[in-house]
Design a protein around this motif. Sequence first.
Motif, PDB file in Angstrom:
ATOM      1  N   PRO A 307       0.834  -1.207   0.000  1.00  0.00           N
ATOM      2  CA  PRO A 307       0.000   0.000   0.000  1.00  0.00           C
ATOM      3  C   PRO A 307       0.868   1.256   0.000  1.00  0.00           C
ATOM      4  O   PRO A 307       1.937   1.280   0.628  1.00  0.00           O
ATOM      5  N   LEU A 308       0.409   2.288  -0.687  1.00  0.00           N
ATOM      6  CA  LEU A 308       1.127   3.559  -0.672  1.00  0.00           C
ATOM      7  C   LEU A 308       1.311   4.074   0.752  1.00  0.00           C
ATOM      8  O   LEU A 308       2.323   4.706   1.062  1.00  0.00           O
ATOM      9  N   ALA A 309       0.363   3.772   1.625  1.00  0.00           N
ATOM     10  CA  ALA A 309       0.458   4.213   3.016  1.00  0.00           C
ATOM     11  C   ALA A 309       1.690   3.656   3.720  1.00  0.00           C
ATOM     12  O   ALA A 309       2.156   4.217   4.717  1.00  0.00           O
ATOM     13  N   ASP A 310       2.251   2.562   3.204  1.00  0.00           N
ATOM     14  CA  ASP A 310       3.441   1.952   3.802  1.00  0.00           C
ATOM     15  C   ASP A 310       4.718   2.377   3.090  1.00  0.00           C
ATOM     16  O   ASP A 310       5.736   1.671   3.140  1.00  0.00           O
ATOM     17  N   VAL A 311       4.701   3.533   2.432  1.00  0.00           N
ATOM     18  CA  VAL A 311       5.836   3.949   1.603  1.00  0.00           C
ATOM     19  C   VAL A 311       7.127   4.073   2.410  1.00  0.00           C
ATOM     20  O   VAL A 311       8.207   3.715   1.917  1.00  0.00           O
ATOM     21  N   SER A 312       7.067   4.555   3.645  1.00  0.00           N
ATOM     22  CA  SER A 312       8.297   4.711   4.440  1.00  0.00           C
ATOM     23  C   SER A 312       8.957   3.368   4.680  1.00  0.00           C
ATOM     24  O   SER A 312      10.186   3.232   4.590  1.00  0.00           O
ATOM     25  N   GLN A 313       8.152   2.351   4.991  1.00  0.00           N
ATOM     26  CA  GLN A 313       8.678   1.001   5.176  1.00  0.00           C
ATOM     27  C   GLN A 313       9.179   0.435   3.854  1.00  0.00           C
ATOM     28  O   GLN A 313      10.261  -0.147   3.777  1.00  0.00           O
ATOM     29  N   ALA A 314       8.389   0.615   2.798  1.00  0.00           N
ATOM     30  CA  ALA A 314       8.751   0.064   1.488  1.00  0.00           C
ATOM     31  C   ALA A 314      10.056   0.665   0.981  1.00  0.00           C
ATOM     32  O   ALA A 314      10.860  -0.027   0.334  1.00  0.00           O
ATOM     33  N   TRP A 315      10.277   1.936   1.241  1.00  0.00           N
ATOM     34  CA  TRP A 315      11.468   2.637   0.750  1.00  0.00           C
ATOM     35  C   TRP A 315      12.749   2.027   1.306  1.00  0.00           C
ATOM     36  O   TRP A 315      13.801   2.066   0.660  1.00  0.00           O
ATOM     37  N   ARG A 316      12.653   1.460   2.504  1.00  0.00           N
ATOM     38  CA  ARG A 316      13.832   0.894   3.169  1.00  0.00           C
ATOM     39  C   ARG A 316      14.142  -0.521   2.690  1.00  0.00           C
ATOM     40  O   ARG A 316      15.190  -1.073   3.015  1.00  0.00           O
ATOM     41  N   ILE A 317      13.229  -1.122   1.936  1.00  0.00           N
ATOM     42  CA  ILE A 317      13.436  -2.472   1.435  1.00  0.00           C
ATOM     43  C   ILE A 317      14.152  -2.391   0.097  1.00  0.00           C
ATOM     44  O   ILE A 317      13.682  -1.738  -0.830  1.00  0.00           O
ATOM     45  N   ASP A 318      15.283  -3.039  -0.006  1.00  0.00           N
ATOM     46  CA  ASP A 318      16.053  -3.016  -1.258  1.00  0.00           C
ATOM     47  C   ASP A 318      16.310  -4.445  -1.696  1.00  0.00           C
ATOM     48  O   ASP A 318      17.278  -5.081  -1.281  1.00  0.00           O
ATOM     49  N   ARG A 319      15.415  -4.977  -2.521  1.00  0.00           N
ATOM     50  CA  ARG A 319      15.530  -6.340  -3.014  1.00  0.00           C
ATOM     51  C   ARG A 319      15.906  -6.316  -4.485  1.00  0.00           C
ATOM     52  O   ARG A 319      15.164  -5.784  -5.318  1.00  0.00           O
ATOM     53  N   ALA A 320      17.053  -6.901  -4.787  1.00  0.00           N
ATOM     54  CA  ALA A 320      17.521  -6.876  -6.173  1.00  0.00           C
ATOM     55  C   ALA A 320      16.649  -7.725  -7.084  1.00  0.00           C
ATOM     56  O   ALA A 320      16.522  -7.444  -8.275  1.00  0.00           O
ATOM     57  N   ASP A 321      16.022  -8.766  -6.525  1.00  0.00           N
ATOM     58  CA  ASP A 321      15.300  -9.726  -7.367  1.00  0.00           C
ATOM     59  C   ASP A 321      13.819  -9.417  -7.524  1.00  0.00           C
ATOM     60  O   ASP A 321      13.099 -10.149  -8.195  1.00  0.00           O
ATOM     61  N   SER A 322      13.336  -8.351  -6.886  1.00  0.00           N
ATOM     62  CA  SER A 322      11.904  -8.045  -6.933  1.00  0.00           C
ATOM     63  C   SER A 322      11.707  -6.541  -6.919  1.00  0.00           C
ATOM     64  O   SER A 322      12.495  -5.809  -6.303  1.00  0.00           O
ATOM     65  N   ARG A 323      10.667  -6.078  -7.602  1.00  0.00           N
ATOM     66  CA  ARG A 323      10.340  -4.659  -7.630  1.00  0.00           C
ATOM     67  C   ARG A 323       9.163  -4.387  -6.691  1.00  0.00           C
ATOM     68  O   ARG A 323       8.113  -5.028  -6.805  1.00  0.00           O
ATOM     69  N   ILE A 324       9.346  -3.438  -5.786  1.00  0.00           N
ATOM     70  CA  ILE A 324       8.254  -3.031  -4.911  1.00  0.00           C
ATOM     71  C   ILE A 324       7.346  -2.081  -5.687  1.00  0.00           C
ATOM     72  O   ILE A 324       7.815  -1.114  -6.298  1.00  0.00           O
ATOM     73  N   VAL A 325       6.059  -2.379  -5.674  1.00  0.00           N
ATOM     74  CA  VAL A 325       5.075  -1.567  -6.385  1.00  0.00           C
ATOM     75  C   VAL A 325       4.088  -1.014  -5.370  1.00  0.00           C
ATOM     76  O   VAL A 325       3.459  -1.777  -4.620  1.00  0.00           O
ATOM     77  N   LEU A 326       3.960   0.309  -5.346  1.00  0.00           N
ATOM     78  CA  LEU A 326       3.061   0.972  -4.405  1.00  0.00           C
ATOM     79  C   LEU A 326       1.684   1.144  -5.020  1.00  0.00           C
ATOM     80  O   LEU A 326       1.554   1.576  -6.164  1.00  0.00           O
ATOM     81  N   LEU A 327       0.661   0.815  -4.236  1.00  0.00           N
ATOM     82  CA  LEU A 327      -0.729   0.871  -4.699  1.00  0.00           C
ATOM     83  C   LEU A 327      -1.497   1.882  -3.855  1.00  0.00           C
ATOM     84  O   LEU A 327      -1.694   1.660  -2.654  1.00  0.00           O
ATOM     85  N   PRO A 328      -1.890   3.037  -4.426  1.00  0.00           N
ATOM     86  CA  PRO A 328      -2.670   4.019  -3.662  1.00  0.00           C
ATOM     87  C   PRO A 328      -3.995   3.429  -3.163  1.00  0.00           C
ATOM     88  O   PRO A 328      -4.557   2.553  -3.810  1.00  0.00           O
TER      89      PRO A 328
END
Length: 328
Positions: A307-328
């Motif tokens: 969820p876009l609401a979790d952007v601060s947490q998502a931003w800290r995740i750096d996975r080379a094998d997967s793309r984080i996609v934010l959903l408003p």
Amino acid sequence: MKAAIIVEAGQPPVYGDFDDFGNFGDFQEPPSALAPGKSLIRVKASSISHVTRSRASGQHYSADMTSDFIPGIDGTGVDENNQRVYFLLPDKPYGAMAEWCIVDKTHCVALPDSLDDAVAAALAIPGMSSWAALMERAGMQAGETVLINGATGASGRLAIQIAKHLGAKKVIATGRNTAVFDDLQLLGADVTINLNQDKDALEQAFKQEFQQGIDIVLDYLWGPSAELLLIAAAKASPDGLPVRFVQIGSVGGADINLPGAVLRSSALQLMGSGIGSVPFPKLFKAIKSVLSAAPLAGFKIAITPMPLADVSQAWRIDRADSRIVLLP
């Protein structure tokens, strides 16, 4: 309007109401009356790509930092005509990581019905990087051999698939994460090279492949492995046979030590591919080509929807094998 807001360069964005943050002048909600040639996009998905991270931190060479802004250079959504679209480069300060953004109509392209919003958002930028490098910079022809340096990440995995789709006879993939080499072969890699080998063994592995013939190198790493590749290409490639070396990313290091004799003694063609080296219309053309080909070609990319609401947490995740996609 809810959005991800960068309030301090180098720090993760925070989630909140857009108009709660200052320094935007007259900007509040996206206006209902749009300027000619503009579309109001209701955002459905936006990927945290490497270029998005680095531009938001002010470290990317194409960054144009302002105080307090919404990150996100691209995404998918629905325009004012209820058309599903992919969009690129929203008008400032409305980045893609928000409920709404404003985009030039020429920066939008209709999405194939069978292509999922989140998958399309994740595919576009990494797909463009290899498609543009192969077609616009290297001028790839069907039947050529392509080496992808740094193929275990999401961009490199997609590059394998795109090279095969464009007619590569042979694809050589390098990487350090040998646990995924079987996956790379399933995606189309014909040969895998372990970058964890000692320097002499690695140079020999490179030379062996160049002696058999490599037409194009896509380099996502730079640093020591790229240095060895260039030296091996000069030593081992058949006399006068050009190797087009296309530099795309530098996660392996910002600099290399390249002897001038490497270029004087070979037919190497050294070039870069990215914002600035490829005109914007051609970059956008590459994105349209990737999205158009994706359903039939079956391009695969691992995504982690959040969820876009979790952007601060998502931003800290750096996975080379997967793309984080934010959903408003």
